[in-house]
Scaffold this motif. Structure first.
Motif, mmCIF file in Angstrom:
data_model
loop_
_atom_site.group_PDB
_atom_site.id
_atom_site.type_symbol
_atom_site.label_atom_id
_atom_site.label_comp_id
_atom_site.label_asym_id
_atom_site.label_seq_id
_atom_site.Cartn_x
_atom_site.Cartn_y
_atom_site.Cartn_z
ATOM 1 N N ALA A 98 0.828 -1.207 0.000
ATOM 2 C CA ALA A 98 0.000 0.000 0.000
ATOM 3 C C ALA A 98 0.862 1.256 0.000
ATOM 4 C CB ALA A 98 -0.922 -0.012 1.212
ATOM 5 N N ILE A 99 1.939 1.225 0.752
ATOM 6 C CA ILE A 99 2.836 2.386 0.799
ATOM 7 C C ILE A 99 3.329 2.716 -0.599
ATOM 8 C CG2 ILE A 99 5.125 3.149 1.572
ATOM 9 C CD1 ILE A 99 4.530 1.491 4.190
ATOM 10 N N ARG A 100 3.724 1.688 -1.325
ATOM 11 C CA ARG A 100 4.267 1.916 -2.673
ATOM 12 C C ARG A 100 3.155 2.236 -3.668
ATOM 13 N NH1 ARG A 100 7.567 -3.503 -2.910
ATOM 14 N NH2 ARG A 100 6.004 -4.054 -1.313
ATOM 15 N N ARG A 101 2.002 1.567 -3.542
ATOM 16 C CA ARG A 101 0.887 1.896 -4.438
ATOM 17 C C ARG A 101 0.455 3.338 -4.239
ATOM 18 N NH1 ARG A 101 -5.057 -1.008 -4.406
ATOM 19 N NH2 ARG A 101 -3.951 -2.824 -5.263
ATOM 20 N N GLY A 102 0.534 3.828 -3.010
ATOM 21 C CA GLY A 102 0.147 5.208 -2.716
ATOM 22 C C GLY A 102 1.169 6.240 -3.159
ATOM 23 N N GLY A 103 2.274 5.790 -3.761
ATOM 24 C CA GLY A 103 3.284 6.718 -4.274
ATOM 25 C C GLY A 103 4.272 7.198 -3.242
ATOM 26 N N HIS A 104 4.391 6.466 -2.119
ATOM 27 C CA HIS A 104 5.302 6.868 -1.060
ATOM 28 C C HIS A 104 6.542 5.979 -1.034
ATOM 29 C CE1 HIS A 104 2.183 9.548 0.288
ATOM 30 N NE2 HIS A 104 1.334 8.538 0.439
ATOM 31 N N GLU A 105 7.516 6.375 -0.252
ATOM 32 C CA GLU A 105 8.770 5.637 -0.156
ATOM 33 C C GLU A 105 8.764 4.754 1.085
ATOM 34 O OE1 GLU A 105 13.552 6.391 0.680
ATOM 35 O OE2 GLU A 105 12.299 8.047 -0.015
ATOM 36 N N LEU A 106 8.999 3.476 0.896
ATOM 37 C CA LEU A 106 9.168 2.559 2.012
ATOM 38 C C LEU A 106 10.594 2.705 2.503
ATOM 39 C CD1 LEU A 106 8.046 0.279 3.783
ATOM 40 C CD2 LEU A 106 8.672 -1.338 1.976
ATOM 41 N N ALA A 107 10.752 3.368 3.658
ATOM 42 C CA ALA A 107 12.084 3.759 4.110
ATOM 43 C C ALA A 107 12.837 2.605 4.749
ATOM 44 C CB ALA A 107 11.965 4.919 5.102
ATOM 45 N N LEU A 108 12.164 1.819 5.582
ATOM 46 C CA LEU A 108 12.793 0.658 6.213
ATOM 47 C C LEU A 108 11.717 -0.273 6.733
ATOM 48 C CD1 LEU A 108 12.670 0.754 9.608
ATOM 49 C CD2 LEU A 108 14.307 2.574 9.256
ATOM 50 N N ILE A 109 12.129 -1.504 6.987
ATOM 51 C CA ILE A 109 11.251 -2.518 7.564
ATOM 52 C C ILE A 109 11.942 -3.074 8.801
ATOM 53 C CG2 ILE A 109 10.138 -4.747 7.227
ATOM 54 C CD1 ILE A 109 10.162 -4.188 4.211
ATOM 55 N N PHE A 110 11.309 -2.875 9.965
ATOM 56 C CA PHE A 110 11.843 -3.491 11.186
ATOM 57 C C PHE A 110 11.049 -4.747 11.501
ATOM 58 C CE2 PHE A 110 11.181 -4.271 15.701
ATOM 59 C CZ PHE A 110 12.484 -4.591 16.079
ATOM 60 N N ASP A 111 11.764 -5.843 11.683
ATOM 61 C CA ASP A 111 11.154 -7.092 12.152
ATOM 62 C C ASP A 111 12.260 -7.921 12.776
ATOM 63 O OD1 ASP A 111 10.087 -9.889 12.143
ATOM 64 O OD2 ASP A 111 8.363 -8.902 11.202
ATOM 65 N N PRO A 112 12.062 -8.388 14.015
ATOM 66 C CA PRO A 112 13.125 -9.151 14.680
ATOM 67 C C PRO A 112 13.370 -10.519 14.055
ATOM 68 C CG PRO A 112 11.135 -9.092 16.031
ATOM 69 C CD PRO A 112 10.913 -8.147 14.902
ATOM 70 N N SER A 113 12.464 -11.003 13.215
ATOM 71 C CA SER A 113 12.660 -12.294 12.548
ATOM 72 C C SER A 113 13.783 -12.192 11.527
ATOM 73 C CB SER A 113 11.380 -12.734 11.842
ATOM 74 O OG SER A 113 10.303 -12.819 12.750
ATOM 75 N N GLU A 114 14.471 -13.292 11.363
ATOM 76 C CA GLU A 114 15.585 -13.303 10.419
ATOM 77 C C GLU A 114 15.110 -13.225 8.979
ATOM 78 O OE1 GLU A 114 19.538 -16.059 9.374
ATOM 79 O OE2 GLU A 114 18.340 -16.425 11.184
ATOM 80 N N ASN A 115 13.981 -13.875 8.691
ATOM 81 C CA ASN A 115 13.465 -13.898 7.320
ATOM 82 C C ASN A 115 11.949 -13.749 7.354
ATOM 83 O OD1 ASN A 115 13.510 -14.148 4.504
ATOM 84 N ND2 ASN A 115 13.359 -16.383 4.577
ATOM 85 N N PRO A 116 11.450 -12.537 7.607
ATOM 86 C CA PRO A 116 9.998 -12.358 7.775
ATOM 87 C C PRO A 116 9.232 -12.580 6.478
ATOM 88 C CG PRO A 116 11.118 -10.236 7.754
ATOM 89 C CD PRO A 116 12.182 -11.276 7.775
ATOM 90 N N TRP A 117 7.918 -12.733 6.632
ATOM 91 C CA TRP A 117 7.035 -13.080 5.525
ATOM 92 C C TRP A 117 7.177 -12.119 4.341
ATOM 93 C CZ3 TRP A 117 3.835 -16.757 3.727
ATOM 94 C CH2 TRP A 117 2.876 -16.396 2.790
#
Length: 336
Positions: free
Chosen positions: A19-38
């Motif tokens: 949704a962030i990208r469809r809305g024309g925005h920049e996905l700056a970072l993704i925080f998730d403590p999992s090593e390989n999240p979904w």
């Protein structure tokens, strides 16, 4: 275009990243403590944005921070962000696991002038707006009753969507609640730490208006939903399909409501199939707005209080009046 940071990269986090990208925005970072999240599994190119270090979030210059973790981390993560000076947050529903922690978050956000949007997506739906426009219309009269018949259980996770919809359409929270929970609840696929039974709840709103939400764990289908007005009814079998709108004939509009056998005629009811990405984009626009929140913490807290009242009523097997006692606001429910 604004920079948006994402906390939690499971299925809902992945949807928000889209949704962030469809809305024309920049996905700056993704925080998730999992090593390989979904989300990274689905789009390996997101690996470059993935961090397991929350300090990277605090150092980020993103304008919006989206929390898509499970509910047990919603309030603690939002608290850390607000105390770090972040001013615009989106939190996936449900807001919290107890009413009291939600109230504490609301107080903290107010103190720091932080804007929090909660993703109760149907508050952005044109279908919901159309139902609200019919309330008090001459063809239909006032909305009096809502019947929601669903499967899959989960009053806290899925059910809060329906509670919020009822509150929104009734323009209030209930005066009292009665509920029973499912006799058996299957293990939660998100982990053993969660327990979120379904059941049946009767919500009584001011003026005798009411809603029944039947979301049992022993039902494996979407049955239907009905919005019943004094002189008309809107219903659907599947939310993404055709909605039916039936109402009294013009010559019968002023006849007594006791003449309940009068024939109904059908009129068109234009709907838009639900799009979860569009709803997520709407929360981003709400977070960026300077207008009053469309789906803010006060509305989400009302939903959470009704949920807590449902669990309380089922536990004591009695009708519960709102507001619930302070000690019940402290009860923490293991909602995923």
């Amino acid at each position: 275009m604004v920079k948006i940071a994402l906390m939690g990269a499971g299925r809902m986090g992945h949807r928000f990243s889209q949704a962030i990208r469809r809305g024309g925005h920049e996905l700056a970072l993704i925080f998730d403590p999992s090593e390989n999240p979904w989300a990274v599994q689905q789009e390996p190119e997101l690996t470059l944005l993935h961090t397991r270090d929350f300090d990277d979030v605090n150092r980020s210059d993103a304008e919006i921070y989206v929390i898509c973790s499970t509910a047990d981390f919603h309030v603690s993560t939002a608290t850390d962000l607000i105390e770090a000076g972040k001013k615009r947050l989106i939190i996936e529903k449900p807001l919290c696991q107890s009413v009291s922690e939600g109230e504490a978050l609301h107080a903290l956000a107010s103190k720091h002038c932080a804007r929090i949007i909660v993703n109760h997506g149907r508050r952005y739906s044109t279908n919901t707006a159309a139902l609200k426009r019919l309330n008090g219309d001459r063809k239909t009269g006032a909305l009096r009753s809502i019947l929601i018949k669903m499967g899959g259980g989960s009053f806290g996770c899925v059910g809060t969507h329906w509670i919020d919809l009822c509150n929104n359409l009734m323009n209030n929270k209930p005066e009292k609640v009665f509920a029973t929970l499912s006799h058996e609840t299957p293990p939660d696929n998100r982990g053993e730490r969660f327990f979120d039974p379904g059941g049946t709840a009767v919500l009584v709103y001011p003026g005798g208006r009411r809603a029944i939400i039947d979301i049992g764990d022993d039902i494996g289908i979407v049955a239907s939903t009905e919005f019943i007005y004094e002189k008309g009814i809107v219903s659907w079998i599947t939310e993404t399909g055709k909605w039916s709108f039936r109402h009294r004939r013009p010559e019968d509009l002023d006849k007594s409501l006791g003449n309940y056998g009068l024939p109904l005629i059908e009129s068109p009811f234009e709907t838009t199939p639900p799009d979860l990405l569009d709803y997520a984009i709407s929360t981003i626009n709400d977070a960026l707005s300077e207008k009053p929140c469309n789906s803010g913490v006060p509305e989400a807290l009302e939903t959470m209080e009704v949920f807590a009242a449902i669990r309380y009523a089922a536990r004591i097997d009695q009708v519960v009046h709102l507001p619930i006692p302070d000690d019940e606001k402290q009860v923490r429910y293991a909602i995923p």
